[in-house]
Structure formats: structure tokens, C-alpha cells
Scaffold this active site. Structure first.
Site, PDB file in Angstrom:
ATOM      1  N   ARG A 191       0.840  -1.210   0.000  1.00 53.47           N
ATOM      2  CA  ARG A 191       0.000   0.000   0.000  1.00 53.47           C
ATOM      3  C   ARG A 191       0.866   1.248   0.000  1.00 53.47           C
ATOM      4  NH1 ARG A 191      -2.202   1.231   5.999  1.00 53.47           N
ATOM      5  NH2 ARG A 191      -0.527   0.297   7.185  1.00 53.47           N
ATOM      6  N   LYS A 194       2.092   6.519   1.462  1.00 57.42           N
ATOM      7  CA  LYS A 194       1.622   5.321   2.169  1.00 57.42           C
ATOM      8  C   LYS A 194       0.092   5.375   2.231  1.00 57.42           C
ATOM      9  CE  LYS A 194       2.412   2.955   6.600  1.00 57.42           C
ATOM     10  NZ  LYS A 194       3.266   2.917   7.795  1.00 57.42           N
ATOM     11  N   ASP A 214      -6.374  -3.842   0.751  1.00 55.61           N
ATOM     12  CA  ASP A 214      -7.012  -2.848  -0.122  1.00 55.61           C
ATOM     13  C   ASP A 214      -6.054  -1.747  -0.564  1.00 55.61           C
ATOM     14  OD1 ASP A 214      -6.666  -1.466   2.218  1.00 55.61           O
ATOM     15  OD2 ASP A 214      -8.791  -1.012   2.549  1.00 55.61           O
ATOM     16  N   GLY A 215      -4.818  -1.778  -0.065  1.00 57.88           N
ATOM     17  CA  GLY A 215      -3.841  -0.763  -0.459  1.00 57.88           C
ATOM     18  C   GLY A 215      -4.060   0.595   0.181  1.00 57.88           C
ATOM     19  N   ASP A 265      10.982  -6.824   7.887  1.00 64.26           N
ATOM     20  CA  ASP A 265      10.631  -5.807   6.878  1.00 64.26           C
ATOM     21  C   ASP A 265      10.557  -4.427   7.510  1.00 64.26           C
ATOM     22  OD1 ASP A 265       8.274  -6.821   8.226  1.00 64.26           O
ATOM     23  OD2 ASP A 265       7.070  -5.586   6.889  1.00 64.26           O
TER      24      ASP A 265
HETATM   25  P1  AMP Z   1       3.330  -3.654   8.151  1.00 67.17           P
HETATM   26  O1  AMP Z   1       2.727  -4.470   9.237  1.00 67.17           O
HETATM   27  O2  AMP Z   1       2.778  -2.270   8.028  1.00 67.17           O
HETATM   28  O3  AMP Z   1       4.816  -3.672   8.164  1.00 67.17           O
HETATM   29  O4  AMP Z   1       2.872  -4.367   6.775  1.00 67.17           O
HETATM   30  C1  AMP Z   1       3.202  -5.684   6.459  1.00 67.17           C
HETATM   31  C2  AMP Z   1       2.886  -5.934   4.995  1.00 67.17           C
HETATM   32  O5  AMP Z   1       1.490  -5.825   4.745  1.00 67.17           O
HETATM   33  C3  AMP Z   1       3.563  -4.988   4.026  1.00 67.17           C
HETATM   34  O6  AMP Z   1       3.908  -5.720   2.883  1.00 67.17           O
HETATM   35  C4  AMP Z   1       2.480  -3.984   3.728  1.00 67.17           C
HETATM   36  O7  AMP Z   1       2.660  -3.351   2.491  1.00 67.17           O
HETATM   37  C5  AMP Z   1       1.248  -4.878   3.717  1.00 67.17           C
HETATM   38  N1  AMP Z   1       0.010  -4.147   4.020  1.00 67.17           N
HETATM   39  C6  AMP Z   1      -0.361  -3.604   5.194  1.00 67.17           C
HETATM   40  N2  AMP Z   1      -1.572  -3.019   5.095  1.00 67.17           N
HETATM   41  C7  AMP Z   1      -1.996  -3.200   3.832  1.00 67.17           C
HETATM   42  C8  AMP Z   1      -3.174  -2.844   3.105  1.00 67.17           C
HETATM   43  N3  AMP Z   1      -4.180  -2.174   3.675  1.00 67.17           N
HETATM   44  N4  AMP Z   1      -3.243  -3.219   1.796  1.00 67.17           N
HETATM   45  C9  AMP Z   1      -2.255  -3.896   1.218  1.00 67.17           C
HETATM   46  N5  AMP Z   1      -1.130  -4.261   1.847  1.00 67.17           N
HETATM   47  C10 AMP Z   1      -0.992  -3.935   3.137  1.00 67.17           C
HETATM   48 MG    MG Z   2       6.280  -2.915   7.198  1.00 65.49          MG
END
Ligand code: AMP
Ligand code: MG
Length: 484
Positions: A91, A111, A123-124, A250
């Protein structure tokens, strides 16, 4: 009209295209600016006034791609809560790298800007509350002197996002030294060729450890640079009581900046087992575990470099292990020098470690607030906490005073050192929540006042006093949720 001042280069886009997917952000219905970071804009060589124009707001919303940008979503993998998986920007869209008038390079990333090939089921999109939360906490971290990605702007989209309830959608513009993560290397090492891994490593050296190029083993120098930066960063987190909440690989940037503010929060009562994140059921990322988890993540990073470290695998593994073993001592040194400053100590004695740890144990025993205890020591005031009434504490204080008496630094210089090292204000959970609730209802004044108090945490000014107050006992325990 004055130009906003975008000056993009796109070095990441010059890596092999397996490292990213080129795509534009998805347009949204009706963008509106919620908050713009004027000091940050200025430091990037941008014109804050021009950034408030409709055209610029369209850029922050992903409706318009600024000239010179080459938007892309980055590919990466990660260990999430210990399990390896393929991820990528699901996203987020990197617009490009802003080159400042001083020649510095910063990633500019949106973001919440729509789906990408890495979105999986998501949903991005992002909701306003969590994006403002990232804005507030990342700016507070910056003001505390902790390396961090920063927040340039938050816009609302005029569209709803659906989580447990319907929420207003938003896009955050994030500024970072880079978005190269441990997970970027895990992706290259697991799914790409050795040549591509080497290209990524050379690129990372260029951006973060240019001196490593001249070392006998540049990739070992890169590894050691990353380890050093993480040791310094995690020590700074511990010293202010910051709990990241999702230290997946990540979410560990090789630049040494704090990245990805999801369920993070600041500890109030000192307790190493403190966890805020509602998804961290096994308490993997508790406050007291953060240095150990950092070492674990760095070991995963070191593994990815093995093919580059030496022609013989055995030798490469030995080099990687030796580098990883430097982490605990490096962390310890960073933490000790920080805690000495918090205690107003200018020289070093062997017992400083136990002096500090004994204080922490008393805080835990008497459930004292971490930040307020150090602030009270700094200003030599007595907080209304039970700790200060105990004989235990009185005995500790005598030891501390004796210790301070054994240094050349004057009492007043020592106190100034403490003021610079012990914040009066941190983004306390109840204050952050209060600001977010008002902001989501359209009242930005609460957040504005909070941001102002957080911008100068070491001034110990009378106006800050209200932000140092503890939450009412009923508002605990606090739970944070992933900023999705
Ligand atoms: P995070 O927990 O923010 O580090 O996210 C973990 C993974 O989930 C990353 O690859 C993010 O890009 C993906 N991600 C988190 N929220 C969304 C969302 N609403 N739509 C698509 N990908 C998401
Ligand atoms: Mg992350």
C-alpha cells in the site's frame, strides 16, 4: 506561482526491475490537506506555501505524479513474528528521491496510495487515525533525537476505508534516508541471483556506507555499519521507553532509522515485559526483548550476505558470525553512555551499570513512571509516586549523589546534561488518542498543541507540564492496533 521545488532522482528505479514494480498511485475522489510539516519541507528544499496548492495536494493524494518522479512499489520479503514470507509494498508507492539543495537524498513515499502487485488480500489503503498517529510519533521521535523516517504530509482521500468499521481514508507522505530493509536483502538472497544480490549490496553501500567501498571487504563493512547503526538506534529506543511493536525484518531499515509506526507506543510504568500491540500475543516484541530481537533480525541480514562475504562458505559464515557477535557489546556501550547521561554522569566508573539497573528495578518494584522518574531526578523535584517515599529509593539516591560527587563536572553542568538527556514530554498514549479522536472529528487543534509540546521535549518549560501528566488509572492497560 512559486514552484514546490521537487527535485527527483530515481536511483532505486535503476536497479534491476525484479526489485520493484513500476506503477502510479491510484487516484482518490477528493483530496484535502490535513497537516503539512513545514520545517521538514524547508529542510528538503521544498516551498511550504506551494505545497498547500491544489496541485501539490493532488501529489500527496496520489492523483498527480510530480515531474521527475518514477513511481514504484518495492519488492521485499520478511520474517513476520518469526515466519518467513514474501511481502513488498502493498500500500505504498515510492515517488522517487528528493535531492536537497545540500545534495542530500531522501526517499519520498506515499503510504496508503492504493493496491500494488504486492497487496495480497489488502485494499492498499490507510485510515486517517493511523496515518496521523505515524505523523505524531515519528515527529516526536525526531525531536527526541532518535533517527527516524519523517512525515511530510497527511491528506484525506474523501473515500472510506473498511476495517472493523468504516473510517476516513488518508495518505501519508513519508520521508526516509531510504526504504531498504533487512527484508529487501532477504528477498534478493532467497529469490534472486547472486549478481542481483551484489547489485543491491553495492547500491546500499553507495547510499548508507560509502566508506565501505574502500574497505578490504566492503560487504563485511556494510554488515558492520548496519549492526552499529541498529545498536545505536535500539539503545536510544530503550533510553526513552519506546516500544516499536512489530520488529519484523521488513520493519528494520538498513539506514538505522526507525520505520513503520504501527502499534508502537511509549512505556509509562517501567516494566520490561510491557507490550502494547494487540497482535503480539506471545510478547515477542516486548520492551525488554527489543535488543535481542534486533540481534536476531541482524543475524537474518548477515545470512543474506554470506554469498558475498567470502568465496568459501565456511569462511563467510565465520565472518558473519563474528560481526553479529559485536552487537551485544556495541548495544551495551551505546546504552551505558546514554544512561550515564540520563543520570548526569560525565565520567565512567565500573559500577555505573549496576547503579542504573538498581534504579530501574526500583521503578519496576514501585511501579514508577519511567519518563517522570528521570524528569524528577533531573529537576530535583519529588513526584507524587510511591517510589520517592521509600527507604529503598533514599538509599539509592545517596549512592547516586556520592557517585556524582566523584566527577569533575560541576553540579549545574551535570544538571544541564540531564536536561538534555531526559525528556519532559513523550507522546503519551492517552494524549495521542485524544488528539487523534479530535482530528478524525475534524478538530485539529488538539493535535496541533500536542505536536508543539512534542517538538521541544528537552526544554522542561512550564507549558509542557500538562503533557507530562499520567493517564487516569482507568485508561490502562493501553492497546495499540496495527496501523492498517
Ligand atoms: P506492516 O505491518 O505495516 O509492516 O505491513 C506488512 C505488509 O502488509 C507490508 O507488505 C504492507 O505493504 C502490507 N500491508 C499492510 N496493510 C496493507 C493494506 N491495507 N493493503 C495492502 N497491503 C498492506
Ligand atoms: Mg512494514
Amino acid at each position: 506561482m512559486t514552484e514546490p521545488g521537487w527535485n527527483f532522482d530515481n536511483s532505486y528505479a535503476r536497479l534491476p526491475d525484479s526489485f520493484y514494480a513500476s506503477l502510479n498511485p491510484s487516484a482518490v475522489r477528493s483530496p484535502a490537506l490535513v497537516v503539512l510539516n513545514e520545517p521538514l519541507a524547508k529542510s528538503l528544499g521544498l516551498n511550504a506555501e506551494a505545497l498547500r496548492s491544489e496541485e501539490s495536494i493532488a501529489v500527496f493524494a496520489g492523483n498527480r505524479v510530480p515531474e521527475g518522479a518514477s513511481p514504484l512499489a518495492q519488492a521485499y520479503a520478511a520474517h513476520q513474528f518469526g515466519h518467513f514470507t514474501m511481502l513488498g509494498d502493498g500500500r505504498a508507492i515510492l515517488l522517487g528521491e528528493q535531492i536537497t539543495p545540500q545534495g542530500r537524498r531522501f526517499d519520498v513515499q506515499l503510504k496508503g496510495s492504493g493496491r500494488t502487485p504486492y497487496s495480497r488480500g489488502g485494499d492498499g489503503r490507510a485510515a486517517l487515525g493511523p496515518m496521523l498517529r505515524e505523523y505524531i510519533i515519528s515527529e516526536a521521535m525526531h525531536a527526541l533525537g532518535i533517527p527516524t523516517t519523517r512525515s511530510l504530509a497527511v491528506v484525506t482521500t474523501g473515500e472510506a476505508v473498511y476495517r472493523e468499521t468504516e473510517l476516513p481514508g488518508a495518505v501519508l507522505t513519508r520521508v526516509a534516508a531510504s526504504h531498504i530493509r533487512v527484508g529487501t536483502f532477504q528477498y534478493a538472497a532467497n529469490f534472486r541471483s547472486k549478481d542481483e544480490l551484489r547489485l543491491l549490496a553495492d547500491y546500499t553501500i553507495q547510499r548508507h556506507d560509502p566508506g565501505a567501498k574502500d574497505e578490504e571487504n566492503p560487504y563485511l563493512a556494510l554488515l558492520r555499519g548496519v549492526i552499529r547503526r541498529q545498536a545505536a538506534l535500539i539503545a536510544k529506543w530503550q533510553l526513552v521507553g519506546f516500544i516499536h511493536g512489530v520488529m519484523n525484518t521488513d520493519n528494520m531499515a538498513l539506514s538505522g532509522e526507525t520505520i513503520d509506526y504501527g502499534p508502537c507506543a511509549f512505556m509509562d510504568t517501567y516494566d520490561p515485559s510491557t507490550v502494547f500491540s494487540s497482535i503480539d500475543r506471545n510478547e515477542r516484541y516486548a520492551y525488554g526483548n527489543q535488543p535481542g530481537i534486533a540481534a536476531w533480525n541482524l543475524a537474518r541480514f548477515a545470512e543474506t550476505l554470506v554469498p558475498l562475504l567470502h568465496g568459501e562458505e565456511d569462511e563467510a559464515v565465520k565472518l558473519a558470525q563474528a560481526a553479529i557477535e559485536e552487537f551485544p557489546a556495541s548495544y551495551r556501550n551505546e546504552w551505558l553512555s546514554g544512561i550515564r547521561a540520563k543520570l548526569g554522569l560525565s565520567n565512567e566508573e565500573d559500577q555505573d551499570d549496576s547503579l542504573a539497573i538498581d534504579l530501574l528495578e526500583l521503578m519496576q518494584k514501585y511501579q514508577a513512571d519511567y519518563t517522570r522518574t528521570f524528569a524528577a531526578l533531573t529537576l530535583d523535584t519529588v513526584d507524587n509516586a510511591i517510589l520517592f517515599e521509600t527507604e529503598d529509593f533514599a538509599a539509592w539516591k545517596r549512592r547516586w549523589q556520592d557517585r556524582r560527587g566523584r566527577q569533575a563536572e560541576s553540579e549545574s553542568d551535570s544538571r544541564e546534561r540531564m536536561k538534555r538527556s531526559n525528556p519532559a514530554v513523550i507522546p503519551r498514549n492517552h494524549r495521542v488518542e485524544e488528539a487523534l479522536e479530535a482530528a478524525v472529528e475534524g478538530d485539529l487543534s488538539v493535535m496541533g498543541r500536542l505536536l508543539k509540546a512534542l517538538a521541544d521535549p528537552y526544554s522542561h518549560s512550564p507549558e509542557q507540564a500538562e503533557y507530562a501528566e499520567l493517564p487516569k488509572p482507568t485508561s490502562r492497560p493501553y492497546r495499540t492496533f496495527c496501523g492498517t
